[in-house]
Design an enzyme around this catalytic site. Structure first.
Site, mmCIF file in Angstrom:
data_model
loop_
_atom_site.group_PDB
_atom_site.id
_atom_site.type_symbol
_atom_site.label_atom_id
_atom_site.label_comp_id
_atom_site.label_asym_id
_atom_site.label_seq_id
_atom_site.Cartn_x
_atom_site.Cartn_y
_atom_site.Cartn_z
ATOM 1 N N SER A 29 33.352 37.601 38.899
ATOM 2 C CA SER A 29 33.777 38.029 37.560
ATOM 3 C C SER A 29 32.685 38.801 36.834
ATOM 4 O O SER A 29 31.547 38.364 36.782
ATOM 5 C CB SER A 29 34.109 36.812 36.688
ATOM 6 O OG SER A 29 34.823 35.867 37.416
ATOM 7 N N HIS A 60 38.501 41.664 36.671
ATOM 8 C CA HIS A 60 38.605 41.793 38.120
ATOM 9 C C HIS A 60 39.589 42.919 38.420
ATOM 10 O O HIS A 60 40.771 42.814 38.113
ATOM 11 C CB HIS A 60 39.183 40.516 38.742
ATOM 12 C CG HIS A 60 38.187 39.441 38.936
ATOM 13 N ND1 HIS A 60 37.548 39.219 40.131
ATOM 14 C CD2 HIS A 60 37.720 38.514 38.093
ATOM 15 C CE1 HIS A 60 36.732 38.199 40.002
ATOM 16 N NE2 HIS A 60 36.814 37.747 38.769
ATOM 17 N N HIS A 82 41.578 33.751 42.997
ATOM 18 C CA HIS A 82 41.130 32.394 42.683
ATOM 19 C C HIS A 82 42.266 31.392 42.822
ATOM 20 O O HIS A 82 43.422 31.710 42.562
ATOM 21 C CB HIS A 82 40.596 32.326 41.244
ATOM 22 C CG HIS A 82 39.466 33.251 40.962
ATOM 23 N ND1 HIS A 82 39.647 34.560 40.604
ATOM 24 C CD2 HIS A 82 38.125 33.045 40.991
ATOM 25 C CE1 HIS A 82 38.469 35.138 40.422
ATOM 26 N NE2 HIS A 82 37.525 34.242 40.654
ATOM 27 N N TYR A 84 42.771 28.982 40.810
ATOM 28 C CA TYR A 84 43.353 28.704 39.485
ATOM 29 C C TYR A 84 44.389 29.733 39.052
ATOM 30 O O TYR A 84 45.139 29.524 38.118
ATOM 31 C CB TYR A 84 42.258 28.553 38.405
ATOM 32 C CG TYR A 84 41.397 29.771 38.173
ATOM 33 C CD1 TYR A 84 41.875 30.864 37.458
ATOM 34 C CD2 TYR A 84 40.099 29.823 38.654
ATOM 35 C CE1 TYR A 84 41.088 31.975 37.232
ATOM 36 C CE2 TYR A 84 39.295 30.925 38.430
ATOM 37 C CZ TYR A 84 39.793 32.002 37.724
ATOM 38 O OH TYR A 84 39.008 33.101 37.516
ATOM 39 N N GLU A 85 44.403 30.875 39.734
ATOM 40 C CA GLU A 85 45.414 31.878 39.410
ATOM 41 C C GLU A 85 46.762 31.508 40.023
ATOM 42 O O GLU A 85 47.760 32.155 39.750
ATOM 43 C CB GLU A 85 44.995 33.243 39.958
ATOM 44 C CG GLU A 85 43.803 33.860 39.285
ATOM 45 C CD GLU A 85 43.380 35.140 39.987
ATOM 46 O OE1 GLU A 85 43.924 36.195 39.665
ATOM 47 O OE2 GLU A 85 42.520 35.069 40.882
ATOM 48 N N ALA A 112 29.955 33.762 39.273
ATOM 49 C CA ALA A 112 29.344 33.201 38.070
ATOM 50 C C ALA A 112 29.491 31.689 38.209
ATOM 51 O O ALA A 112 30.514 31.212 38.698
ATOM 52 C CB ALA A 112 30.074 33.701 36.841
ATOM 53 N N MET A 210 34.396 28.103 40.496
ATOM 54 C CA MET A 210 35.809 28.052 40.905
ATOM 55 C C MET A 210 36.150 29.076 41.991
ATOM 56 O O MET A 210 37.296 29.496 42.098
ATOM 57 C CB MET A 210 36.692 28.299 39.675
ATOM 58 C CG MET A 210 36.426 27.360 38.512
ATOM 59 S SD MET A 210 37.381 27.867 37.066
ATOM 60 C CE MET A 210 36.639 26.829 35.785
ATOM 61 N N SER A 211 35.166 29.496 42.761
ATOM 62 C CA SER A 211 35.455 30.516 43.784
ATOM 63 C C SER A 211 34.598 30.283 45.026
ATOM 64 O O SER A 211 34.072 29.192 45.218
ATOM 65 C CB SER A 211 35.178 31.908 43.207
ATOM 66 O OG SER A 211 33.794 32.074 42.974
ATOM 67 N N ASN A 234 26.127 29.525 32.282
ATOM 68 C CA ASN A 234 26.161 28.449 31.258
ATOM 69 C C ASN A 234 25.670 27.146 31.873
ATOM 70 O O ASN A 234 25.658 26.992 33.092
ATOM 71 C CB ASN A 234 27.605 28.263 30.758
ATOM 72 C CG ASN A 234 28.571 27.928 31.893
ATOM 73 O OD1 ASN A 234 28.953 28.792 32.680
ATOM 74 N ND2 ASN A 234 28.928 26.673 32.010
ATOM 75 N N HIS A 246 34.173 30.637 27.163
ATOM 76 C CA HIS A 246 34.389 31.639 28.210
ATOM 77 C C HIS A 246 33.788 33.001 27.814
ATOM 78 O O HIS A 246 33.247 33.723 28.671
ATOM 79 C CB HIS A 246 35.883 31.774 28.522
ATOM 80 C CG HIS A 246 36.183 32.777 29.586
ATOM 81 N ND1 HIS A 246 35.688 32.669 30.876
ATOM 82 C CD2 HIS A 246 36.882 33.927 29.566
ATOM 83 C CE1 HIS A 246 36.090 33.702 31.577
ATOM 84 N NE2 HIS A 246 36.812 34.484 30.822
HETATM 85 N N1 HPA Z 1 32.355 25.546 35.684
HETATM 86 C C1 HPA Z 1 33.150 26.144 36.592
HETATM 87 N N2 HPA Z 1 33.137 27.440 36.835
HETATM 88 C C2 HPA Z 1 32.285 28.203 36.131
HETATM 89 C C3 HPA Z 1 31.419 27.653 35.166
HETATM 90 C C4 HPA Z 1 31.463 26.248 34.927
HETATM 91 O O1 HPA Z 1 30.733 25.687 34.095
HETATM 92 N N3 HPA Z 1 30.700 28.690 34.651
HETATM 93 C C5 HPA Z 1 31.110 29.820 35.285
HETATM 94 N N4 HPA Z 1 32.054 29.526 36.193
#
Ligand code: HPA
Length: 274
Positions: A29, A60, A82, A84-85, A112, A210-211, A234, A246
């Protein structure tokens, strides 16, 4: 997994580009600007490739970019799929099967991630040395095709030690700090709870995202060399007292994107092609 579809897709792409790239790159991302540096570009929208899905996440794009970077031919996936998509593990990992069927032997993945280990902080880069996947779903479930791999495949060297070394040397030479860590795969789309993060810390994870993991499993199965690098955007939930935003995650990603691109480019130059 539909192996005929994989072969059809590989043939479609190969017919367009005529040359077998030595490295495939999957961009995380906000890291899509990387493809702008590629020369002699051929862009193929996912929508034109048999079997490819298209991405729904903002930031993306859905284009495969082929071309030359630092004297090497690369294939860059601008936009990944992903869990989650709503994509299945099969759909997420489909491009990796296709890259392997095309004869590509090296795979670089970027993403990320949130930091669980307090020695990491936003803006840091971290090379993934191993992963933890707590969800039972696997992209290899039900898969068996002797052209690609065995039923039970070893994951103890899924993140190729030789490529990790190359990445560390390159970062050192550029005076960029590059940490190493274990990545926990979580399905999302919700960020984790503080309790989940405490659990992940206890089982040995340094970062969370998440990837990447579905793609790495298929790459390891098919014998590709893998390098995965995270950009820490983060601190994971509960590690400090701040809520995860986000937009903040995206902002950090954007701030360090240029440096990250540069690092990956240098790594590409240094990877030895057999
Ligand atoms: N958790 C899951 N996926 C992420 C995070 C997180 O804190 N930061 C960026 N992608």
């Amino acid at each position: 997994m539909d192996f005929n579809k994989i072969r059809e897709s590989a043939e479609y792409i190969t017919n367009q580009i005529k040359i077998i790239p030595s490295i495939a790159v999957v961009l995380g991302s906000g890291l899509g600007a990387f493809a702008e540096k590629i020369e002699e570009k051929i862009e193929i929208p996912y929508s034109e490739i048999p079997g490819f899905s298209t991405c729904s996440v903002e930031g993306h794009e859905s284009v495969l970019v082929f071309g030359k970077l630092r004297e090497k031919y690369v294939m860059v996936m601008q936009g990944r799929f992903h869990y989650y998509e709503g994509y299945s593990m099969e759909e997420i990992s489909f491009p990796i099967w296709v890259f392997r069927a095309m004869g590509i032997k090296n795979l670089i993945l970027t993403n990320a991630a949130g930091a669980i280990n307090e020695e990491l902080s936003p803006g840091d880069f971290c090379v993934i040395t191993d992963h933890i996947k707590l969800t039972p779903d696997s992209p290899l479930r039900g898969v068996l095709d002797s052209e690609f791999g065995e039923r039970f495949n070893d994951m103890s060297r899924a993140y190729t030690p030789e490529l990790i070394e190359v990445a560390k040397e390159v970062a050192f030479g550029m005076d960029i700090s590059l940490d190493e860590g274990v990545y926990a795969f979580m399905g999302g789309p919700q960020f984790e709870t503080p309790a989940e993060i405490r659990m992940l810390y206890r089982v040995g994870a340094d970062l969370v995202g998440m990837s990447t993991v579905p793609e790495v499993i298929v790459a390891a199965y098919t014998g590709m060399k893998v390098l995965a690098i995270s950009c820490i955007t983060n601190m994971a939930a509960g590690v400090n007292n701040e809520a995860i935003d986000h937009n903040e995650v995206n902002k950090i990603g954007e701030m360090i994107a240029d440096k990250f691109d540069y690092l990956v480019e240098e790594i590409i130059e240094r990877i030895r092609i057999e």
